[in-house]
Design a protein around this motif. Sequence first.
Motif, short mmCIF file in Angstrom:
data_model
loop_
_atom_site.label_atom_id
_atom_site.label_comp_id
_atom_site.label_asym_id
_atom_site.label_seq_id
_atom_site.Cartn_x
_atom_site.Cartn_y
_atom_site.Cartn_z
N SER A 33 48.00 53.58 59.07
CA SER A 33 46.56 53.73 59.02
C SER A 33 46.09 53.81 57.57
CB SER A 33 46.16 55.02 59.74
OG SER A 33 46.38 56.14 58.90
N PRO A 34 44.78 53.60 57.31
CA PRO A 34 44.30 53.63 55.93
C PRO A 34 44.42 54.99 55.28
CG PRO A 34 42.48 53.46 57.48
CD PRO A 34 43.74 53.27 58.25
N TYR A 35 44.65 56.04 56.07
CA TYR A 35 44.74 57.37 55.50
C TYR A 35 46.13 57.65 54.92
CZ TYR A 35 40.90 57.03 58.63
OH TYR A 35 39.79 56.56 59.26
N GLU A 36 47.06 56.75 55.16
CA GLU A 36 48.42 56.94 54.66
C GLU A 36 48.86 55.84 53.70
OE1 GLU A 36 50.86 57.18 58.15
OE2 GLU A 36 50.68 59.34 58.25
N LEU A 37 48.01 54.85 53.48
CA LEU A 37 48.42 53.71 52.67
C LEU A 37 48.82 54.15 51.27
CD1 LEU A 37 45.78 50.98 53.51
CD2 LEU A 37 48.12 51.15 54.34
N ALA A 38 49.96 53.70 50.82
CA ALA A 38 50.44 53.98 49.47
C ALA A 38 51.50 52.96 49.12
CB ALA A 38 51.02 55.38 49.36
N TYR A 39 51.51 52.54 47.86
CA TYR A 39 52.49 51.56 47.41
C TYR A 39 53.23 52.09 46.19
CZ TYR A 39 49.80 48.51 50.46
OH TYR A 39 49.17 47.98 51.53
N SER A 40 54.35 51.49 45.93
CA SER A 40 55.20 51.95 44.83
C SER A 40 54.57 51.68 43.48
CB SER A 40 56.56 51.24 44.91
OG SER A 40 57.19 51.50 46.15
N ALA A 41 55.14 52.25 42.45
CA ALA A 41 54.62 52.10 41.09
C ALA A 41 54.62 50.64 40.68
CB ALA A 41 55.47 52.92 40.11
N ILE A 42 53.70 50.32 39.76
CA ILE A 42 53.51 48.92 39.39
C ILE A 42 54.67 48.35 38.60
CG2 ILE A 42 51.00 49.07 39.39
CD1 ILE A 42 51.13 49.45 36.38
N ASN A 43 55.50 49.19 38.00
CA ASN A 43 56.56 48.67 37.13
C ASN A 43 57.92 48.65 37.82
OD1 ASN A 43 56.97 51.38 37.29
ND2 ASN A 43 57.13 51.75 35.08
N CYS A 44 57.89 48.59 39.16
CA CYS A 44 59.16 48.67 39.88
C CYS A 44 59.75 47.30 40.17
CB CYS A 44 58.98 49.44 41.18
SG CYS A 44 57.84 48.66 42.34
N ARG A 45 59.11 46.22 39.72
CA ARG A 45 59.67 44.90 39.94
C ARG A 45 60.95 44.72 39.13
NH1 ARG A 45 56.79 43.66 44.46
NH2 ARG A 45 54.56 43.48 44.03
N LYS A 46 61.89 44.05 39.72
CA LYS A 46 63.19 43.86 39.06
C LYS A 46 63.09 42.89 37.90
CE LYS A 46 68.02 42.70 40.12
NZ LYS A 46 68.96 42.32 41.22
N HIS A 47 62.18 41.92 38.00
CA HIS A 47 62.06 40.87 36.97
C HIS A 47 60.66 40.90 36.37
CE1 HIS A 47 65.84 39.05 38.41
NE2 HIS A 47 65.39 39.41 39.60
N SER A 48 60.56 40.58 35.08
CA SER A 48 59.28 40.59 34.40
C SER A 48 59.23 39.49 33.35
CB SER A 48 59.04 41.95 33.72
OG SER A 48 57.77 42.00 33.11
N ALA A 49 58.05 38.93 33.15
CA ALA A 49 57.87 37.89 32.14
C ALA A 49 56.43 37.93 31.65
CB ALA A 49 58.20 36.52 32.71
N SER A 50 56.19 37.34 30.49
CA SER A 50 54.86 37.23 29.92
C SER A 50 54.32 35.82 30.13
CB SER A 50 54.90 37.54 28.41
OG SER A 50 53.69 37.15 27.78
N ILE A 51 53.02 35.72 30.22
CA ILE A 51 52.42 34.39 30.34
C ILE A 51 52.77 33.53 29.12
CG2 ILE A 51 50.22 35.11 29.31
CD1 ILE A 51 50.75 32.52 32.13
N LYS A 52 53.04 34.18 27.99
CA LYS A 52 53.44 33.43 26.80
C LYS A 52 54.76 32.69 27.00
CE LYS A 52 51.16 36.32 23.29
NZ LYS A 52 51.39 37.17 22.09
N ASP A 53 55.62 33.23 27.87
CA ASP A 53 56.91 32.58 28.13
C ASP A 53 56.74 31.23 28.82
OD1 ASP A 53 58.10 34.88 27.12
OD2 ASP A 53 58.31 35.80 29.09
N PHE A 54 55.54 30.98 29.32
CA PHE A 54 55.29 29.73 30.05
C PHE A 54 54.27 28.86 29.32
CE2 PHE A 54 56.71 33.01 32.91
CZ PHE A 54 57.72 32.38 33.62
N GLY A 55 54.11 29.13 28.04
CA GLY A 55 53.23 28.30 27.22
C GLY A 55 51.80 28.75 27.15
N GLY A 56 51.50 29.92 27.65
CA GLY A 56 50.12 30.41 27.62
C GLY A 56 49.66 30.73 26.21
N ILE A 57 48.41 30.43 25.91
CA ILE A 57 47.82 30.70 24.60
C ILE A 57 46.51 31.46 24.81
CG2 ILE A 57 46.85 29.67 22.49
CD1 ILE A 57 48.69 27.26 22.97
N GLY A 58 46.43 32.65 24.25
CA GLY A 58 45.29 33.53 24.50
C GLY A 58 44.24 33.47 23.41
N ASP A 59 43.76 32.27 23.10
CA ASP A 59 42.77 32.12 22.03
C ASP A 59 41.35 31.95 22.57
OD1 ASP A 59 42.88 29.59 23.09
OD2 ASP A 59 43.50 28.58 21.25
#
Length: 387
Positions: A33-59
């Motif tokens: 139910s919506p009164y119990e909804l909860a999710y794990s911490a945001i940094n619990c993913r096993k793998h991580s990458a930056s958009i820069k790793d895929f050629g992203g340019i933040g200009d």
Amino acid sequence: MVKTDWLLVILLGLVFLSLEGAEGRKERILGGSPYELAYSAINCRKHSASIKDFGGIGDGKTLNTKAFQKAVNQLSKYASDGGAQLVIPAGHWLTGSFNLTSHFTLFLHKDAVLLASQEINQWPVIDPLPSYGHGRDAPGGRYISLIFGTNLTDVIITGENGTIDGQGALWWQQFHMNKLKYTRPYLIELMHSNKIQISNLTLLNSPSWNIHPVYSSDIIIQGITILAPVTSPNTDGINPDSCTNIKLEDNYIVSGDDCVAVKSGWDEYGIKYGKPTSHLIIKRLTCISPYSAAIALGSEMSGGIQDVRIQDITAHPDRIRNKDQNCLTRDKGINYRDVVAENVSMAGQLDGISGDPFTGICMSNVTIGLAKKSKQNPWACTNIEGN
């Protein structure tokens, strides 16, 4: 197609509302139910990458649509291996629409800004939603949302209050000039998905609605700031649509339309699709929307709305609207309690349906302070029956 012109307006700070069987019901604590909804911490993913790793340019000038989609496609490979997180670092990241994947976190640094492209060709056109049958701005399809996903599970969009800027002024102008061939895009839309968290972000100037979960379940939207000019067209804040188990809490919305609009499809299409929005709780919402509602039920609600609970709402001006102007519905078991409203021009207007009146409306511990220029008849009730 059945159409009615009724409007139920309660000019109060609404604290508790339930559309079905509220009287005498004890608080239910159910698994999922919506009164119990909860999710794990945001940094619990096993793998991580930056958009820069895929050629992203933040200009702020380089278009990064391909970089975003490449990143999501590559990181989707880790869905069964602990999931993946895509980090958007500080910068201005211009992009068109891109799709998300399951077991995935999109994380925005506090100085990261996603800028929505203003090139129309960066926005693919998709079919209308089956519960709507046609677009809202135009009869045909609709432009896909900036951040989109369908048939997903375990999706998080969050950050350190990073920003997603829809750069909607161009779209608003096109809308006002009746030049749009398709319905304007939203900022975030997730369809047929479950276990969704959207949190700790600032959303600016959406072309239309900001956050639109549809045909989805187990949704938390919290700590979101949504800002748009109060004259901007249809910039609704959060619109749960034919969804179940939803928690909206600690959100701040300045909008050109309803801050929160609870929906379930349009006319005969919504009736045929038959998926209500149910088990929704809205807590600690601050809303500034002078021309629309803090919380609206509808107007697209032909699939039904059930079990909505609302508390701790601050509205400027204090305005809560429950409405449906498209299809016949049955409203019962609506409860308002522990309400304080000030400077109110009309305390309440309850207009039911001739031949099918509203029933079971209860108000308790309500204090209303009328404005000096309030209407002569501060209360109006028609087609209302029961306690």
